[in-house]
Design a protein around this motif. Structure first.
Motif, PDB file in Angstrom:
ATOM      1  N   ARG A   1      80.294 -37.913  77.450  1.00  0.00           N
ATOM      2  CA  ARG A   1      79.700 -37.295  78.632  1.00  0.00           C
ATOM      3  C   ARG A   1      79.603 -35.775  78.552  1.00  0.00           C
ATOM      4  N   ALA A   2      80.190 -35.182  77.512  1.00  0.00           N
ATOM      5  CA  ALA A   2      80.130 -33.726  77.399  1.00  0.00           C
ATOM      6  C   ALA A   2      78.736 -33.273  76.989  1.00  0.00           C
ATOM      7  N   LYS A   3      78.283 -32.173  77.600  1.00  0.00           N
ATOM      8  CA  LYS A   3      76.951 -31.655  77.259  1.00  0.00           C
ATOM      9  C   LYS A   3      77.038 -30.605  76.160  1.00  0.00           C
ATOM     10  N   VAL A   4      78.250 -30.251  75.777  1.00  0.00           N
ATOM     11  CA  VAL A   4      78.436 -29.231  74.744  1.00  0.00           C
ATOM     12  C   VAL A   4      79.248 -29.836  73.589  1.00  0.00           C
ATOM     13  N   PRO A   5      79.264 -29.192  72.427  1.00  0.00           N
ATOM     14  CA  PRO A   5      80.065 -29.729  71.316  1.00  0.00           C
ATOM     15  C   PRO A   5      81.552 -29.835  71.687  1.00  0.00           C
ATOM     16  N   VAL A   6      82.192 -30.903  71.192  1.00  0.00           N
ATOM     17  CA  VAL A   6      83.627 -31.080  71.420  1.00  0.00           C
ATOM     18  C   VAL A   6      84.334 -30.964  70.065  1.00  0.00           C
ATOM     19  N   VAL A   7      85.232 -30.002  69.964  1.00  0.00           N
ATOM     20  CA  VAL A   7      85.979 -29.802  68.718  1.00  0.00           C
ATOM     21  C   VAL A   7      87.377 -30.392  68.885  1.00  0.00           C
ATOM     22  N   ILE A   8      87.758 -31.280  67.956  1.00  0.00           N
ATOM     23  CA  ILE A   8      89.040 -31.975  68.034  1.00  0.00           C
ATOM     24  C   ILE A   8      90.095 -31.277  67.176  1.00  0.00           C
ATOM     25  N   LEU A   9      91.264 -31.039  67.761  1.00  0.00           N
ATOM     26  CA  LEU A   9      92.383 -30.464  67.018  1.00  0.00           C
ATOM     27  C   LEU A   9      93.506 -31.483  66.936  1.00  0.00           C
ATOM     28  N   ASN A  10      94.002 -31.718  65.724  1.00  0.00           N
ATOM     29  CA  ASN A  10      95.119 -32.661  65.572  1.00  0.00           C
ATOM     30  C   ASN A  10      96.443 -32.013  65.910  1.00  0.00           C
ATOM     31  N   ASN A  11      96.543 -30.726  65.649  1.00  0.00           N
ATOM     32  CA  ASN A  11      97.798 -30.012  65.871  1.00  0.00           C
ATOM     33  C   ASN A  11      97.478 -28.683  66.547  1.00  0.00           C
ATOM     34  N   PHE A  12      97.743 -28.631  67.863  1.00  0.00           N
ATOM     35  CA  PHE A  12      97.406 -27.438  68.659  1.00  0.00           C
ATOM     36  C   PHE A  12      98.146 -26.197  68.172  1.00  0.00           C
ATOM     37  N   MET A  13      99.301 -26.420  67.561  1.00  0.00           N
ATOM     38  CA  MET A  13     100.162 -25.287  67.242  1.00  0.00           C
ATOM     39  C   MET A  13     100.066 -24.873  65.780  1.00  0.00           C
ATOM     40  N   ASN A  14      99.166 -25.494  65.017  1.00  0.00           N
ATOM     41  CA  ASN A  14      99.052 -25.170  63.608  1.00  0.00           C
ATOM     42  C   ASN A  14      98.022 -24.065  63.412  1.00  0.00           C
ATOM     43  N   LYS A  15      98.521 -22.920  63.010  1.00  0.00           N
ATOM     44  CA  LYS A  15      97.652 -21.751  62.926  1.00  0.00           C
ATOM     45  C   LYS A  15      96.478 -21.983  61.977  1.00  0.00           C
ATOM     46  N   LYS A  16      96.759 -22.646  60.876  1.00  0.00           N
ATOM     47  CA  LYS A  16      95.725 -22.872  59.872  1.00  0.00           C
ATOM     48  C   LYS A  16      94.588 -23.731  60.442  1.00  0.00           C
ATOM     49  N   GLU A  17      94.956 -24.814  61.110  1.00  0.00           N
ATOM     50  CA  GLU A  17      93.918 -25.702  61.657  1.00  0.00           C
ATOM     51  C   GLU A  17      93.133 -25.024  62.786  1.00  0.00           C
ATOM     52  N   VAL A  18      93.844 -24.358  63.685  1.00  0.00           N
ATOM     53  CA  VAL A  18      93.165 -23.688  64.797  1.00  0.00           C
ATOM     54  C   VAL A  18      92.232 -22.607  64.241  1.00  0.00           C
ATOM     55  N   GLU A  19      92.730 -21.859  63.273  1.00  0.00           N
ATOM     56  CA  GLU A  19      91.940 -20.783  62.675  1.00  0.00           C
ATOM     57  C   GLU A  19      90.666 -21.338  62.026  1.00  0.00           C
ATOM     58  N   GLU A  20      90.854 -22.390  61.237  1.00  0.00           N
ATOM     59  CA  GLU A  20      89.734 -23.000  60.527  1.00  0.00           C
ATOM     60  C   GLU A  20      88.648 -23.481  61.499  1.00  0.00           C
ATOM     61  N   LYS A  21      89.074 -24.174  62.569  1.00  0.00           N
ATOM     62  CA  LYS A  21      88.089 -24.773  63.478  1.00  0.00           C
ATOM     63  C   LYS A  21      87.471 -23.760  64.432  1.00  0.00           C
ATOM     64  N   VAL A  22      88.249 -22.782  64.839  1.00  0.00           N
ATOM     65  CA  VAL A  22      87.702 -21.742  65.720  1.00  0.00           C
ATOM     66  C   VAL A  22      86.697 -20.895  64.928  1.00  0.00           C
ATOM     67  N   LEU A  23      87.073 -20.520  63.721  1.00  0.00           N
ATOM     68  CA  LEU A  23      86.161 -19.693  62.912  1.00  0.00           C
ATOM     69  C   LEU A  23      84.903 -20.468  62.536  1.00  0.00           C
ATOM     70  N   ALA A  24      85.069 -21.747  62.222  1.00  0.00           N
ATOM     71  CA  ALA A  24      83.895 -22.556  61.879  1.00  0.00           C
ATOM     72  C   ALA A  24      82.900 -22.546  63.038  1.00  0.00           C
ATOM     73  N   TYR A  25      83.417 -22.627  64.259  1.00  0.00           N
ATOM     74  CA  TYR A  25      82.531 -22.601  65.431  1.00  0.00           C
ATOM     75  C   TYR A  25      81.901 -21.224  65.615  1.00  0.00           C
ATOM     76  N   LEU A  26      82.723 -20.197  65.573  1.00  0.00           N
ATOM     77  CA  LEU A  26      82.231 -18.843  65.851  1.00  0.00           C
ATOM     78  C   LEU A  26      81.243 -18.363  64.794  1.00  0.00           C
ATOM     79  N   GLN A  27      81.475 -18.757  63.547  1.00  0.00           N
ATOM     80  CA  GLN A  27      80.605 -18.285  62.472  1.00  0.00           C
ATOM     81  C   GLN A  27      79.225 -18.947  62.502  1.00  0.00           C
ATOM     82  N   GLU A  28      79.133 -20.078  63.188  1.00  0.00           N
ATOM     83  CA  GLU A  28      77.847 -20.771  63.282  1.00  0.00           C
ATOM     84  C   GLU A  28      76.934 -20.167  64.329  1.00  0.00           C
ATOM     85  N   LEU A  29      77.516 -19.370  65.225  1.00  0.00           N
ATOM     86  CA  LEU A  29      76.731 -18.843  66.354  1.00  0.00           C
ATOM     87  C   LEU A  29      75.713 -17.808  65.894  1.00  0.00           C
TER      88      LEU A  29
END
Lengths: 93, 144
Positions: free
Chosen positions: A65-93
């Protein structure tokens, strides 16, 4: 325009707050300006934003039901995963 | 200001399942007068309804529900378990649970953020907490 990022958990007060902080931190470290806010699973798809970040369990409930992309994180507290997924999103803009 | 008062930290606990583990963690706040037992039930119900998303990272769960009348004052407890707690999450088994109780969307944010920052910057923090021998050592890791 600053991307508007919604961090989503069950009630928008606990896990999403931790995730919000981590997203902000990564964005800042890499020189991106972002607007991050917390949302809850019940109302999040009605909130205006450019992307939703959430957990696997909650993501499965809102992807359809989301009208925008949904990014899934397996580990909210893992800096590497958060960094990777946040940057992947921001760099695409 | 400390993030979690040492009186709200417990260690060497055992639980037969995740429901009992959440109850033990929430009961610390019931005993300190910060929540009523309805909040404990709300934390359990939230996992039953939304799944084990409260298991935020390997070994760690953040038990919480929405701000409500069952919360008397915003507070947090931390319990370390001697046995593995299984929630059905990819981040199982859990050994450390923090219960977060909040009266609104603001009061707890600073303390929760400080703990979050410690975890984010030190991926071994949960392992270190599990290995602590005294409550004082845990308090130093969380509040220091």
């Amino acid at each position: 325009m600053k991307p508007k990022i919604q961090a989503v958990c069950g009630f928008g007060v606990g896990s999403s707050m931790m995730l919000k902080m981590n997203i902000e931190k990564i964005a800042k470290e890499h020189g991106y300006e972002v607007d991050v806010f917390c949302g809850d699973i019940t109302t999040c798809t009605a909130n205006e934003c450019n992307v939703i970040f959430t957990s696997k369990e909650l993501g499965a409930r809102i992807t359809e039901r989301a009208k925008v992309p949904v990014v899934i994180l397996n580990n909210f507290m893992n800096k590497k995963e958060v960094e990777e997924k946040v940057l992947a999103y921001l760099q695409e803009l | 200001m400390e993030n979690i008062n040492i009186k709200n930290i417990k260690m060497n606990q055992t639980a037969k399942d995740w429901q009992q583990a959440l109850t033990i963690t929430c009961n610390v706040l019931v005993d300190s007068g910060s929540i009523t037992s309805e909040y404990t039930q709300a934390c359990i119900d939230s996992v039953l309804e939304y799944g084990p998303y409260i298991v935020l990272s390997p070994g760690f769960a953040l038990a919480h529900s929405r701000p409500s009348e069952a919360v008397i004052k915003s507070d947090m407890s931390l319990v370390v378990f001697d046995n593995d707690i299984i929630f059905g999450s990819d981040n199982d088994p859990v050994r450390v649970i923090i219960c977060l109780a909040c009266t609104d969307h603001h009061q707890h944010v600073e303390r929760l953020s400080k703990i979050g920052e410690k975890m984010f910057e030190d991926e071994h923090l949960i392992e270190k907490i599990i290995q602590c021998k005294t409550l004082e050592d845990i308090s130093v890791l969380i509040n220091g």
